[in-house]
Enzyme design. Structure first.
Site, mmCIF file in Angstrom:
data_model
loop_
_atom_site.group_PDB
_atom_site.id
_atom_site.type_symbol
_atom_site.label_atom_id
_atom_site.label_comp_id
_atom_site.label_asym_id
_atom_site.label_seq_id
_atom_site.Cartn_x
_atom_site.Cartn_y
_atom_site.Cartn_z
ATOM 1 N N SER A 134 32.974 31.143 36.643
ATOM 2 C CA SER A 134 32.188 30.677 37.770
ATOM 3 C C SER A 134 31.192 29.598 37.331
ATOM 4 C CB SER A 134 31.512 31.875 38.442
ATOM 5 O OG SER A 134 31.074 31.545 39.732
ATOM 6 N N ASP A 163 39.837 31.723 46.529
ATOM 7 C CA ASP A 163 38.525 32.117 46.017
ATOM 8 C C ASP A 163 37.448 31.557 46.941
ATOM 9 O OD1 ASP A 163 36.191 32.598 44.521
ATOM 10 O OD2 ASP A 163 37.139 32.069 42.629
ATOM 11 N N HIS A 194 37.505 36.613 42.747
ATOM 12 C CA HIS A 194 36.712 35.694 41.930
ATOM 13 C C HIS A 194 36.731 36.200 40.489
ATOM 14 C CE1 HIS A 194 33.772 32.581 41.301
ATOM 15 N NE2 HIS A 194 32.874 33.425 40.845
#
Length: 559
Positions: free
Chosen positions: A249, A472, A501
């Site tokens: 991320s 996502d 995710h």
């Protein structure tokens, strides 16, 4: 990304970037004039003071190394995991000035091949992991080596986690007293009134002031560029000539910055759930795109619940499930469950279903039980936890500091109001809560930077492996495509039709085979690669438990 949700009773902390420009112009430029941003070019060129400072700090770190010993008792570290610290400058332009101490954890390579117990696996070095955020700690990461999908990696690499600058215990930041961080129950108006907007503006201004007052003059140095510089000092302290790195991320943005700043120092790099690194997306426009993507994922969740109406009884269509959710929100507004769970806590909890589809069953079960008169499952999931308030407040402070410091933001609330009012008409689920989480950046009291133009040239740095799920919400797929375009020679592996995710070394064997081949052998698939999606969760499975949930909790450092 909405920081409050990241510290809900269920949650882990992750940030992401998103992709559609805001309607009507470039508010970032407007914010820049108010914030006196520092030019990235002036602070990241090879001859800059910061670059020289990194070289000085890295040389000192290499000479000093890291003295690994017993981990602090509060970490509850397993046998074999060791902890230490590394010193980094607060301001890399002044490497002889104030320093910060970063906490580091390590599990040595096991050398044991899980496929052949008689074979000793040679060590390939240290694999450093960043779980994202910004504001998440990776100190628990080395524990992941016991998970079956990770055992081959753990055999060849020392698994190394760390708490980035500002994240406790690494010189922790704070913006409010932890006991004031949770305010429950809270509202969550989908279409806020003018009076409610004025209230939130006042709260955002107060929060920004609190960050400056409680964190001091060094607040401006908690940013992504310095996070990338810290990573190079950590590499040197570990005795690694080149960095092997995995970021998730926001951690993918950190990795991309590192590859841009230190291309010759990259060995291998996995960027999992890649965010959009385009300077124009950092971070105001990213959050607009994220809110739009969460609406799509919220629709996926409601459709799944509707397909299992025989289990949950919440309606046989996504629209019927929405009506059930709205009824619960209205009921909680009138009478909070357990005295602590209002519409805001409900929304935080269901937002996590947008991150991880293995959370879908528990959310659906709690909503169903609540509407049938049993609030206990919902309270268990959604009630604020006073025990974690200090950690949650710290993570929120780091999130705000890094995002607000990284780039110009609109300084005029009218820009936010215009862009998000338009967006909320088609994406009401997350839009306004995302605004309230990020609004302190409009009133940030220290100068902002201009984002670095993330980019590598072919041959200057080794190929990078990028992972992405097509649906996502936290890191929309367009960001992964942009990341692949900017990192020359990189390879993108896509989990088709999936939205969880965090893709790597989970339940998808196809994705895992690509990660193993790359980290263990340096092999990448030719061109782009695609994998079929993981199976949908089954209603009988308790969410956030079992292999997938355990893996994620260890990666994020959150229980």
């Amino acid at each position: 990304m909405r920081a409050a949700a990241l510290y809900s009773a269920a949650g882990s902390l992750l940030l992401a970037g998103l992709a559609t420009p805001p309607a009507g112009g470039t508010p970032g430029a407007r914010a820049g004039s108010a914030a006196s941003p520092t030019s990235a070019a002036s602070t990241t060129s090879p001859a800059s003071a910061e670059s020289r400072g990194v070289a000085v700090a890295a040389a000192r770190a290499k000479a000093a190394g890291i003295r690994f010993g017993a981990c602090p008792a509060e970490q509850e570290a397993p046998d074999g995991m060791r902890c230490g610290t590394v010193s980094v400058p607060l301001d890399y332009a002044h490497p002889d000035g104030k320093h910060l101490t970063l906490a580091v954890s390590r599990m040595p390579a096991t050398h044991r091949d899980p496929r052949n117990s008689k074979r000793r696996v040679p060590r390939q070095g240290a694999l450093v992991y960043n779980p994202g955020g910004p504001g998440a700690s990776g100190l628990a990461f080395p524990v992941i080596g016991v998970v079956p999908e990770w055992k081959r990696i753990a055999a060849a690499y020392d698994l190394v986690g760390y708490a980035p600058r500002g994240v406790a215990p690494s010189a922790p930041l704070s913006c409010v007293k932890p006991e004031q961080f949770y305010k429950a129950p809270s509202p969550a108006p989908v279409h806020p009134s003018a009076a409610y907007k004025r209230e939130r503006i006042a709260r955002a201004k107060a929060y920004a002031r609190g960050c400056a007052q409680r964190s001091g003059k060094g607040l401006r140095f908690f940013n992504s560029l310095n996070n990338a510089r810290d990573l190079d000092v950590l590499r040197a302290a570990l005795g690694e000539p080149r960095l092997t790195f995995m970021g998730a991320s926001y951690g993918t943005y950190l990795g991309a910055l590192y590859a841009t700043l230190f291309p010759a120092h990259v060995r291998r790099m996995v960027l999992d759930s890649a965010v959009n690194p385009a300077p124009a997306k950092v971070w105001y426009r990213a959050n607009l795109d994220q809110s739009a993507a969460f609406e799509r994922r919220w629709t996926d969740f409601r459709a799944w619940v509707a397909r299992h109406d025989d289990v949950y009884g919440l309606g046989g269509t996504a629209a019927a499930v929405q009506r059930a959710y709205d009824a619960a929100s209205a009921k909680l507004a009138a009478s909070p469950a357990g005295g602590t769970v209002g519409p805001g806590q409900l929304q935080n909890t269901f937002l996590m279903a947008g991150y991880y589809d293995d959370y879908w069953p528990s959310r659906a079960e709690a909503l169903s039980a609540y509407l049938k008169g049993d609030a206990k499952p919902l309270v268990r999931l959604a009630a604020p936890s006073p025990e974690t308030a200090k950690e949650a407040e710290n993570g929120s402070a780091v999130y705000s500091a890094v995002e607000c410091n990284d780039a110009p933001w609109p300084a005029d609330f009218a820009v936010w109001d215009r862009d998000n009012t338009r967006l909320a008409r088609v994406a009401p689920f997350e839009t306004w809560d995302n605004v309230w989480a990020n609004l302190p950046c409009a009133y940030w009291p220290v100068p902002r930077q201009r984002p670095l133009d993330v980019r590598t040239s072919r041959g200057a740095t080794p190929p990078v492996l990028i992972l992405a799920a097509e649906r996502d919400a936290a890191a929309p797929y367009a960001g992964a495509l942009e990341m692949a375009r900017r990192l020359a020679g990189s390879t993108l592996v896509t989990e088709r039709g999936a939205g969880t995710h965090g893709v790597g070394l989970g339940p998808n064997r196809c994705v895992n085979a690509h990660v193993d081949a790359y980290l263990l052998e340096g092999r990448l698939p030719g061109g782009r690669a695609a994998c079929a999606p993981r199976p949908e969760p089954r209603p009988a499975e308790p969410a956030g438990r079992g292999t997938t949930g355990d893996r994620r909790d260890a990666l994020r450092g959150k229980g």
